[in-house]
Design an enzyme around this catalytic site. Structure first.
Site, PDB file in Angstrom:
ATOM      1  N   ALA A  74      45.710  84.228 -13.667  1.00 34.26           N
ATOM      2  CA  ALA A  74      46.656  83.266 -14.237  1.00 34.26           C
ATOM      3  C   ALA A  74      45.961  81.927 -14.447  1.00 34.26           C
ATOM      4  O   ALA A  74      44.942  81.630 -13.813  1.00 34.26           O
ATOM      5  CB  ALA A  74      47.864  83.095 -13.313  1.00 34.26           C
ATOM      6  N   ASP A  75      46.522  81.154 -15.344  1.00 29.34           N
ATOM      7  CA  ASP A  75      46.068  79.782 -15.547  1.00 29.34           C
ATOM      8  C   ASP A  75      47.301  78.934 -15.833  1.00 29.34           C
ATOM      9  O   ASP A  75      48.175  79.350 -16.593  1.00 29.34           O
ATOM     10  CB  ASP A  75      45.074  79.678 -16.704  1.00 29.34           C
ATOM     11  CG  ASP A  75      44.453  78.297 -16.769  1.00 29.34           C
ATOM     12  OD1 ASP A  75      43.839  77.877 -15.762  1.00 29.34           O
ATOM     13  OD2 ASP A  75      44.592  77.611 -17.805  1.00 29.34           O
ATOM     14  N   THR A  76      47.368  77.778 -15.208  1.00 29.17           N
ATOM     15  CA  THR A  76      48.511  76.877 -15.371  1.00 29.17           C
ATOM     16  C   THR A  76      48.022  75.543 -15.914  1.00 29.17           C
ATOM     17  O   THR A  76      47.032  74.996 -15.428  1.00 29.17           O
ATOM     18  CB  THR A  76      49.234  76.652 -14.020  1.00 29.17           C
ATOM     19  OG1 THR A  76      49.672  77.917 -13.522  1.00 29.17           O
ATOM     20  CG2 THR A  76      50.432  75.722 -14.167  1.00 29.17           C
ATOM     21  N   THR A 110      52.208  78.531 -17.800  1.00 26.52           N
ATOM     22  CA  THR A 110      51.336  79.426 -17.044  1.00 26.52           C
ATOM     23  C   THR A 110      51.132  80.690 -17.860  1.00 26.52           C
ATOM     24  O   THR A 110      52.094  81.287 -18.339  1.00 26.52           O
ATOM     25  CB  THR A 110      51.932  79.782 -15.669  1.00 26.52           C
ATOM     26  OG1 THR A 110      52.093  78.584 -14.904  1.00 26.52           O
ATOM     27  CG2 THR A 110      51.023  80.744 -14.898  1.00 26.52           C
ATOM     28  N   ALA A 111      49.873  81.066 -18.023  1.00 25.81           N
ATOM     29  CA  ALA A 111      49.525  82.338 -18.658  1.00 25.81           C
ATOM     30  C   ALA A 111      49.220  83.331 -17.554  1.00 25.81           C
ATOM     31  O   ALA A 111      48.493  83.016 -16.608  1.00 25.81           O
ATOM     32  CB  ALA A 111      48.310  82.170 -19.556  1.00 25.81           C
TER      33      ALA A 111
END
Length: 192
Positions: A74-76, A110-111
């Site tokens: 994840a990336d935020t 978020t991805a």
């Protein structure tokens, strides 16, 4: 038998959220460049970083595991006026970011990217939460910076910590702002 779940992240918040949601998983930290690809729109930039994390984790994990697994990355990012703010570089940068957010709306995106090791099947999606900060005084900002809390967080605040007191309202999943939208993770996992 369901594949093992591997959280490829150094984030203690993501680990905590998965644990609290009742998931059984292993953690393997991965480091990749989080410099966004400026040729992509903001949503795709964030997805691209999550995918890069998965791409970095897969070969590492395949060389050390015999079982099938699903890697979760994840990336935020905190987005203000269409641009990612990132994590503060130093105290002055944290002040700049918090002053910018004071009394205004911003978004937290978020991805989440999941990849199954044996098939290479990938599912990914973004989640967005709109946040409104109340007006902040300089004293409040510096007192908060002195806690050290904002220094490792996108947007220079943690909603689950002392930074939560700056939020007047939000629209969207709370856990998305913490760093991992659990309902989205459950939904994406159901596709395997």
């Amino acid at each position: 038998m369901k594949p093992a779940l591997i959280l490829a992240s150094e984030s203690p918040r993501r680990k905590q959220l998965l644990s609290e949601a009742g998931f059984s998983f292993d953690v393997v930290p991965v480091k990749v460049s989080e410099i966004p690809n400026k040729n992509l729109n903001v949503n795709d930039q964030i997805l691209d970083i999550a995918r890069r994390k998965a791409s970095a984790a897969l070969p590492l994990l395949k060389s050390s595991r015999q079982d099938a697994f699903i890697v979760l990355c994840a990336d935020t990012e905190v987005i203000f006026n269409g641009a990612p703010l990132g994590k503060p570089a130093d105290r002055q940068d944290a002040y700049r970011i918090l002053k910018l957010l004071s009394g205004k709306y911003h978004e937290v995106i978020t991805a989440v990217c999941l990849v199954e090791s044996s098939t290479g099947k990938e599912v990914s999606q973004t989640e967005t939460t709109k946040i409104y900060f109340r007006q902040l005084t300089d004293d409040e900002i510096w007192t908060y910076i002195d806690t050290g809390e904002p220094m490792d967080k996108a947007g220079a605040y943690g909603i689950q910590g002392q930074g939560g007191k700056f939020i007047e309202r939000f629209d969207g999943p709370f856990y998305n702002v913490v760093g991992l939208p659990i309902d989205l993770v459950k939904n994406l996992l159901s596709k395997f």
